[in-house]
Design an enzyme around this catalytic site. Structure first.
Site, PDB file in Angstrom:
ATOM      1  N   ARG A   1     -19.450  -0.200  25.835  1.00  0.00           N
ATOM      2  CA  ARG A   1     -19.841   0.827  24.866  1.00  0.00           C
ATOM      3  C   ARG A   1     -19.508   0.462  23.413  1.00  0.00           C
ATOM      4  O   ARG A   1     -20.353   0.653  22.532  1.00  0.00           O
ATOM      5  CB  ARG A   1     -19.257   2.195  25.231  1.00  0.00           C
TER       6      ARG A   1
ATOM      7  N   TYR B 294     -22.921   0.300  21.372  1.00  0.00           N
ATOM      8  CA  TYR B 294     -23.240   1.491  20.548  1.00  0.00           C
ATOM      9  C   TYR B 294     -22.238   1.701  19.417  1.00  0.00           C
ATOM     10  O   TYR B 294     -22.152   2.808  18.882  1.00  0.00           O
ATOM     11  CB  TYR B 294     -23.227   2.771  21.395  1.00  0.00           C
TER      12      TYR B 294
ATOM     13  N   CYS C 124     -16.577 -14.896  25.454  1.00  0.00           N
ATOM     14  CA  CYS C 124     -16.913 -15.795  24.347  1.00  0.00           C
ATOM     15  C   CYS C 124     -18.016 -15.211  23.458  1.00  0.00           C
ATOM     16  O   CYS C 124     -19.134 -15.741  23.417  1.00  0.00           O
ATOM     17  CB  CYS C 124     -17.344 -17.137  24.904  1.00  0.00           C
TER      18      CYS C 124
END
Ligand code: LLP
Length: 427
Positions: free
Chosen positions: A326, A330, A356
């Site tokens: 998340r 976002y 990475c």
């Protein structure tokens, strides 16, 4: 030190000044020792309580709370909700199988949403006898009719309309504007209902709307339902009587750890919808996902290293963007607390995972209590769209999940193994 989250908004708290973070009565240190990290921990009590808030707020009318399975599809959580009368909002054949696996009787409480359903998924849902299909296009309605005729099973449907209502949330999770891929333009809905009125394999049962997710004001929900109610009245005048209105999901939570009165939030939301229903006496369906599970869950991770690069301090944890995407996807905020607070001054740090990519972060320039390698941290409000959106990126094994019920904790998903990772492949 960051204030302990209030128990009413989240089940995670420090029972007393010297103690480590607990989920209800269970110490997260003990769980991490037993099950390892990264570890998702959920409070069953809070999930049940949140479902109850919706059921309570709607008790004055015929209703069904259909939990949006995509928010967290753990079988144990689905069972918990099914046992308390919840219905389910699904968006794939896989989600249907999950519901059927734990609660075959709940099939009649399932609504099938989603912009692209395959014939195989439709067939399975028809045979299972689900409550209704939320249909997203005319072509899909034609496909549904064809499959229903083939299987000789009547398909109950609702058109998912796009009400063209703006909802203030992240653009990736806003869905109710005409420019979005979702639903059928509400201005076309009347024509489509009328066009299939004579089809004996289709039953127009309702209409549905979902304007987006993490919406923190009741107003846009009211606006969307107002438009839908108007359509329902118009159809009624033309002889099409819809039994149900599905208001979708989307009610947001507070990710910033402020005081959050879930009861008041649900009441206000339900009242706005009730007003907009404007005398509609049929069944109201709602599809909350996040509101039921987000604040019930935390992702517990161990600090691998604390590293300085120039002016910046990086707290590197054993959880990464593959466990909780998340923040990367976002720019979402998740509060981060140390499981056993140390004395000393907070520092400004980035909390990152080992993947990475520079996008692999949980927090940037965040004030965090002092931490050292080996300490545990908890990312709060991670119960929704956390594990559900996890992956094996970087060939990392997916986390284990634990459900806390009262004073007891039990493993509801074991940590993946290398055999799980390599199993499906051939060379
Ligand atoms: N109904 C439909 C048709 C949906 O598409 C969704 C969510 C829901 C209900 C449940 O919405 P909720 O009550 O959970 O807001 N991954 C994003 C959220 C995506 C939401 C997708 N649809 C996130 O992590 O914020």
């Amino acid at each position: 030190m960051t204030q302990a989250p209030t128990p009413s908004s989240r089940p995670f708290c420090y029972p007393h000044a010297e103690s480590a973070l607990h989920c209800g009565k269970v110490s997260l240190e003990a769980l991490a020792r037993r099950y390892g990290t990264p570890l998702y921990v959920y409070s069953a009590n809070q999930i049940v309580e949140r479902l109850g808030l919706f059921q309570q707020a709607l008790r004055g009318r015929e209703h069904l709370v259909c939990y949006a399975v995509k928010a967290n599809s753990a079988l144990a959580i689905l069972k918990l909700l099914a046992d308390r009368g919840a219905g389910f909002d699904i968006v794939s054949g896989g989600e249907l199988e999950r519901v059927l696996a734990v609660a075959p009787d709940a099939a009649e409480r399932v609504v099938f949403s989603g912009v692209g359903k395959t014939a195989a998924e439709i067939d399975r849902a028809l045979k299972a006898g689900i409550l209704e299909f939320n249909v997203e296009s005319e072509a899909e309605l034609a496909l549904l009719a064809a499959r229903a005729r083939k299987l000789k099973r009547k398909a109950r449907f609702a058109l998912r309309v796009n009400p063209d209502v703006f909802a203030d949330t992240h653009p990736y999770i806003s869905t109710g504007l005409r420019e979005h891929k979702f639903g059928i333009d509400i201005r076309q809905a009347r024509r489509i209902y009328l066009s299939v009125a004579g089809n004996r394999w289709l039953e127009a049962r309702g209409v549905s709307v979902h304007i987006g997710s993490q919406i923190c004001s009741a107003e846009p929900f009211g606006a969307a339902i107002e438009r839908v109610s108007k359509l329902v009245r118009q159809l009624r005048r033309e002889g099409i009587v819809l039994k149900a209105i599905d208001g979708g999901g989307g009610l947001g939570i507070d990710y910033h750890g402020g005081s959050f009165d879930a009861t008041a939030e649900v009441r206000e939301y339900a009242a706005a919808i009730e007003r907009a229903l404007d005398g509609f006496e049929g069944c109201l369906l709602l599809e909350p996902g996040r509101f039921l599970v987000a604040q019930a869950g935390a992702l517990v991770a161990r600090v691998l290293q604390v590293k300085r690069n120039g002016k910046k301090t990086f707290v590197i944890t054993d959880a990464a963007m593959n466990d909780l995407i998340r923040p990367a996807l976002y720019q979402a905020y998740h509060e981060i607390v140390t499981v056993r607070p140390r004395a000393g001054k907070s520092r400004i740090v980035d909390v990152v995972g080992p993947v990475c990519e520079t996008g692999d972060f949980f927090a940037r320039d965040r004030k965090l209590q002092p931490v050292e390698a080996g300490d545990l941290v908890a990312l709060l409000d991670a119960g929704a769209y956390g594990m559900a959106q996890s992956s094996n990126y970087n060939s990392r094994l997916r986390a284990a999940e634990v459900l806390v019920e009262g004073a007891k904790a039990r493993l509801i998903r074991r940590r993946e193994t290398m055999a799980d990772l390599l199993g499906p492949e051939m060379v």
